[in-house]
Write a protein that holds these residues in place. Structure first.
Motif, PDB file in Angstrom:
ATOM      1  N   GLY A 143       9.390   0.260   0.727  1.00 35.74           N
ATOM      2  CA  GLY A 143       8.923   1.109   1.821  1.00 35.74           C
ATOM      3  C   GLY A 143       9.730   2.389   1.905  1.00 35.74           C
ATOM      4  O   GLY A 143       9.251   3.398   2.418  1.00 35.74           O
ATOM      5  N   SER A 144      10.988   2.327   1.376  1.00 38.09           N
ATOM      6  CA  SER A 144      11.855   3.507   1.493  1.00 38.09           C
ATOM      7  C   SER A 144      11.864   4.340   0.213  1.00 38.09           C
ATOM      8  O   SER A 144      12.502   5.376   0.152  1.00 38.09           O
ATOM      9  N   TYR A 145      11.166   3.874  -0.826  1.00 35.63           N
ATOM     10  CA  TYR A 145      11.108   4.644  -2.082  1.00 35.63           C
ATOM     11  C   TYR A 145       9.985   5.669  -2.053  1.00 35.63           C
ATOM     12  O   TYR A 145      10.115   6.767  -2.584  1.00 35.63           O
ATOM     13  N   GLY A 146       8.873   5.300  -1.447  1.00 40.20           N
ATOM     14  CA  GLY A 146       7.690   6.158  -1.506  1.00 40.20           C
ATOM     15  C   GLY A 146       7.688   7.252  -0.450  1.00 40.20           C
ATOM     16  O   GLY A 146       8.593   7.339   0.384  1.00 40.20           O
ATOM     17  N   ASP A 147       6.645   8.112  -0.510  1.00 42.57           N
ATOM     18  CA  ASP A 147       6.453   9.098   0.558  1.00 42.57           C
ATOM     19  C   ASP A 147       6.142   8.365   1.858  1.00 42.57           C
ATOM     20  O   ASP A 147       6.572   8.777   2.930  1.00 42.57           O
ATOM     21  N   ILE A 148       5.360   7.298   1.730  1.00 41.73           N
ATOM     22  CA  ILE A 148       5.041   6.459   2.896  1.00 41.73           C
ATOM     23  C   ILE A 148       5.048   4.990   2.457  1.00 41.73           C
ATOM     24  O   ILE A 148       4.538   4.651   1.389  1.00 41.73           O
ATOM     25  N   GLY A 149       5.637   4.149   3.275  1.00 43.36           N
ATOM     26  CA  GLY A 149       5.565   2.704   3.069  1.00 43.36           C
ATOM     27  C   GLY A 149       4.640   2.124   4.120  1.00 43.36           C
ATOM     28  O   GLY A 149       4.751   2.460   5.304  1.00 43.36           O
TER      29      GLY A 149
ATOM     30  N   PRO B 198     -12.039  12.646  -1.426  1.00 39.64           N
ATOM     31  CA  PRO B 198     -13.031  12.651  -2.502  1.00 39.64           C
ATOM     32  C   PRO B 198     -12.590  13.502  -3.704  1.00 39.64           C
ATOM     33  O   PRO B 198     -12.036  14.592  -3.521  1.00 39.64           O
ATOM     34  N   GLY B 199     -12.801  12.964  -4.906  1.00 36.23           N
ATOM     35  CA  GLY B 199     -12.427  13.678  -6.125  1.00 36.23           C
ATOM     36  C   GLY B 199     -11.020  13.340  -6.598  1.00 36.23           C
ATOM     37  O   GLY B 199     -10.658  13.619  -7.740  1.00 36.23           O
ATOM     38  N   ASP B 200     -10.229  12.726  -5.725  1.00 34.25           N
ATOM     39  CA  ASP B 200      -8.854  12.370  -6.099  1.00 34.25           C
ATOM     40  C   ASP B 200      -8.792  10.958  -6.682  1.00 34.25           C
ATOM     41  O   ASP B 200      -9.537  10.078  -6.253  1.00 34.25           O
ATOM     42  N   GLU B 201      -7.895  10.790  -7.635  1.00 28.51           N
ATOM     43  CA  GLU B 201      -7.679   9.462  -8.209  1.00 28.51           C
ATOM     44  C   GLU B 201      -6.328   8.909  -7.775  1.00 28.51           C
ATOM     45  O   GLU B 201      -5.348   9.641  -7.664  1.00 28.51           O
ATOM     46  N   VAL B 202      -6.325   7.608  -7.518  1.00 27.93           N
ATOM     47  CA  VAL B 202      -5.093   6.921  -7.124  1.00 27.93           C
ATOM     48  C   VAL B 202      -4.896   5.734  -8.065  1.00 27.93           C
ATOM     49  O   VAL B 202      -5.774   4.886  -8.204  1.00 27.93           O
ATOM     50  N   ILE B 203      -3.738   5.698  -8.707  1.00 23.24           N
ATOM     51  CA  ILE B 203      -3.438   4.615  -9.655  1.00 23.24           C
ATOM     52  C   ILE B 203      -2.865   3.418  -8.908  1.00 23.24           C
ATOM     53  O   ILE B 203      -1.934   3.561  -8.110  1.00 23.24           O
ATOM     54  N   THR B 204      -3.428   2.250  -9.166  1.00 21.98           N
ATOM     55  CA  THR B 204      -2.945   1.024  -8.518  1.00 21.98           C
ATOM     56  C   THR B 204      -3.156  -0.152  -9.466  1.00 21.98           C
ATOM     57  O   THR B 204      -3.835  -0.031 -10.484  1.00 21.98           O
TER      58      THR B 204
ATOM     59  N   THR C 248      -5.412  12.836 -10.743  1.00 19.93           N
ATOM     60  CA  THR C 248      -4.499  11.862 -10.128  1.00 19.93           C
ATOM     61  C   THR C 248      -3.664  12.532  -9.039  1.00 19.93           C
ATOM     62  O   THR C 248      -3.033  13.557  -9.277  1.00 19.93           O
ATOM     63  N   LYS C 249      -3.681  11.916  -7.856  1.00 18.44           N
ATOM     64  CA  LYS C 249      -2.928  12.473  -6.736  1.00 18.44           C
ATOM     65  C   LYS C 249      -1.768  11.558  -6.332  1.00 18.44           C
ATOM     66  O   LYS C 249      -0.798  12.022  -5.756  1.00 18.44           O
ATOM     67  N   ALA C 250      -1.938  10.279  -6.603  1.00 15.79           N
ATOM     68  CA  ALA C 250      -0.941   9.344  -6.068  1.00 15.79           C
ATOM     69  C   ALA C 250      -0.879   8.052  -6.862  1.00 15.79           C
ATOM     70  O   ALA C 250      -1.809   7.720  -7.593  1.00 15.79           O
ATOM     71  N   ILE C 251       0.240   7.362  -6.695  1.00 14.33           N
ATOM     72  CA  ILE C 251       0.394   5.992  -7.187  1.00 14.33           C
ATOM     73  C   ILE C 251       0.523   5.105  -5.947  1.00 14.33           C
ATOM     74  O   ILE C 251       1.302   5.417  -5.044  1.00 14.33           O
ATOM     75  N   LEU C 252      -0.269   4.036  -5.918  1.00 18.42           N
ATOM     76  CA  LEU C 252      -0.173   3.068  -4.820  1.00 18.42           C
ATOM     77  C   LEU C 252       0.315   1.761  -5.424  1.00 18.42           C
ATOM     78  O   LEU C 252      -0.411   1.102  -6.164  1.00 18.42           O
TER      79      LEU C 252
ATOM     80  N   ILE D 253       2.877   5.860  -2.701  1.00 17.47           N
ATOM     81  CA  ILE D 253       2.644   5.077  -1.485  1.00 17.47           C
ATOM     82  C   ILE D 253       2.927   3.615  -1.829  1.00 17.47           C
ATOM     83  O   ILE D 253       2.499   3.129  -2.874  1.00 17.47           O
ATOM     84  N   GLU D 254       3.656   2.955  -0.964  1.00 17.40           N
ATOM     85  CA  GLU D 254       3.980   1.545  -1.191  1.00 17.40           C
ATOM     86  C   GLU D 254       3.210   0.660  -0.219  1.00 17.40           C
ATOM     87  O   GLU D 254       3.254   0.905   0.990  1.00 17.40           O
ATOM     88  N   ASP D 255       2.530  -0.335  -0.758  1.00 14.26           N
ATOM     89  CA  ASP D 255       1.912  -1.361   0.087  1.00 14.26           C
ATOM     90  C   ASP D 255       2.928  -2.493   0.216  1.00 14.26           C
ATOM     91  O   ASP D 255       3.124  -3.274  -0.713  1.00 14.26           O
TER      92      ASP D 255
END
Ligand SMILES: *Cc1c(COP(=O)(O)O)cnc(C)c1O
Length: 365
Positions: free
Chosen positions: A171-177, A75-81, A124-128, A154-156
């Motif tokens: 999948g191998s570029y992000g912190d998590i794929g 909560p309170g965090d923004e994620v760009i997608t 902003t905390k992350a890019i998805l 994060i990669e979807d």
């Protein structure tokens, strides 16, 4: 004979003996959850993606939810997608109580790196990023933006198994794929399954606990987790799907090239591919201003198609409270009105491909 949009049956039949042997091996082992099959698959899939760790989970949706949670996004965090994504990616954000911040896609249906920086705020905390339809996003640019601003990436990869950007796999570029192994995906199970990949041992350990009630040691719960496990029968079947990934990709690429070469109709726009991006052709997405007419025309010729996706996430009823309106993301909205997915799957007969090409070329609007 009608031309199906996809035929899991035809794809299964290509490898039926091996699927049945693998499933029986798991069934007869007497061990169905968190066993050797999962461990083998996780090792093989980590190696495939070029990541150090793979953690199997229940499905792609839960891979996304747990990935963001493991990074402490809430909560309170923004994620760009991107605004033209699939609802599951956005649910990965909102299920954690965080806020999605949408940006327009580029001409490849992918997250437009040039749109990202202007949307970064203190929250902003992350890019998805979602590698739509099987094509890798511009991870060189997106990774460097994430790094510059100290954001998680994060990669979807639910549609992009095996898709390369330059020399590395999605999948191998992000912190998590995050991966889905829903049966229709480029690597599919015979039921629901998913996984997260990462190079961080700490994140992998956390995800491993999170998928199993938050417990590393039985009945000792260090964190609040959930139950999201990839079962042994699916893990066995997935080793077969992984083994034949390249064969499936080659089959779809052959079909895609036939479409790209054979379809000539001024009313139809073919998908564009970025020069430094690999495409695994999960979906062959054309665009047509008279999409409904074209879809009906094809159906009259016994050709089934699909739409990915008719309503962009920001205009979904479930996200009404976010306050978006029609017109907020004209590019994503245009894609939602014009996109049409043509049949493309491993096992699709050549004559079906030719029929699709002919029917589209004869479409007069
Ligand atoms: C399929 C898909 C998901 C969800 O995966 P499930 O395994 O069906 O939960 C998430 N994101 C994208 C882009 C997908 O295509």
């Amino acid at each position: 004979m009608s031309i199906e949009f996809a035929s899991l049956k035809r794809t299964y039949d290509l490898y039926a003996d091996e699927y049945e042997e693998a499933s029986l091996r798991a069934l007869r082992s007497g061990w169905y959850i968190l066993g050797n099959e999962l461990q083998s698959f996780e090792e093989q899939f980590a190696e495939f993606t070029g990541c150090r760790f793979c953690v199997g989970v229940g499905n792609g949706q839960e891979a996304l939810i747990l990935a963001l949670r493991a990074l402490g996004i809430g909560p309170g965090d923004e994620v760009i997608t991107q605004s033209n994504g699939y609802i599951a990616s956005v649910l990965g954000i909102t299920e954690n109580g965080a806020t999605p911040v949408f940006v327009e896609p580029d001409e490849f249906f992918l997250l437009n790196p040039d749109e990202v920086e202007s949307h970064i705020t203190e929250r902003t905390k992350a890019i998805l990023c979602v590698h739509m339809y099987g094509q890798a996003s511009d991870m060189t640019k997106i990774s460097s933006i994430a790094k510059k601003h100290g954001l998680y990436l994060i990669e979807d990869c639910a549609q992009s198994h095996g898709a390369m950007h330059v020399d590395k796999m999605t999948g191998s570029y992000g912190d998590i794929g995050c991966f889905s192994f829903y049966p229709t995906k480029p690597i599919g199970a015979l039921g629901d399954a998913g996984a997260c990949v990462t190079d961080s041992e700490e994140i992998a350990d956390k995800l491993r606990k999170m998928r199993n009630y938050g417990s590393g040691k039985k009945y000792v719960n260090e964190i609040m987790g959930t139950n999201s496990r990839l079962d042994e029968v699916q893990a066995a079947a997935l080793q077969v799907s992984l083994k034949y990934f390249q064969e499936g990709k080659d089959a779809r690429t052959r079909i895609a090239n036939q479409y790209l070469k054979g379809i000539h109709n001024p009313l139809v726009q073919l998908p564009k591919t970025a020069s430094d991006s690999g495409h695994v052709w999960h979906i062959f997405a054309i665009r047509c201003k008279e999409r409904e007419k074209l879809q009906s025309w094809l159906l009259e010729h016994d050709i089934k198609t699909a739409i990915h996706y008719p309503i962009p996430p920001h205009l979904q009823e479930c996200y009404k409270h976010l306050g978006y309106q029609t017109g907020d993301f004209p590019i994503a909205e245009k894609y939602a009105m014009e996109e049409l997915s043509l049949p493309i799957y491993n096992g699709m007969p050549d004559e079906d491909v030719a029929c699709v090409i002919n029917a589209i070329n004869e479409f007069k609007g």
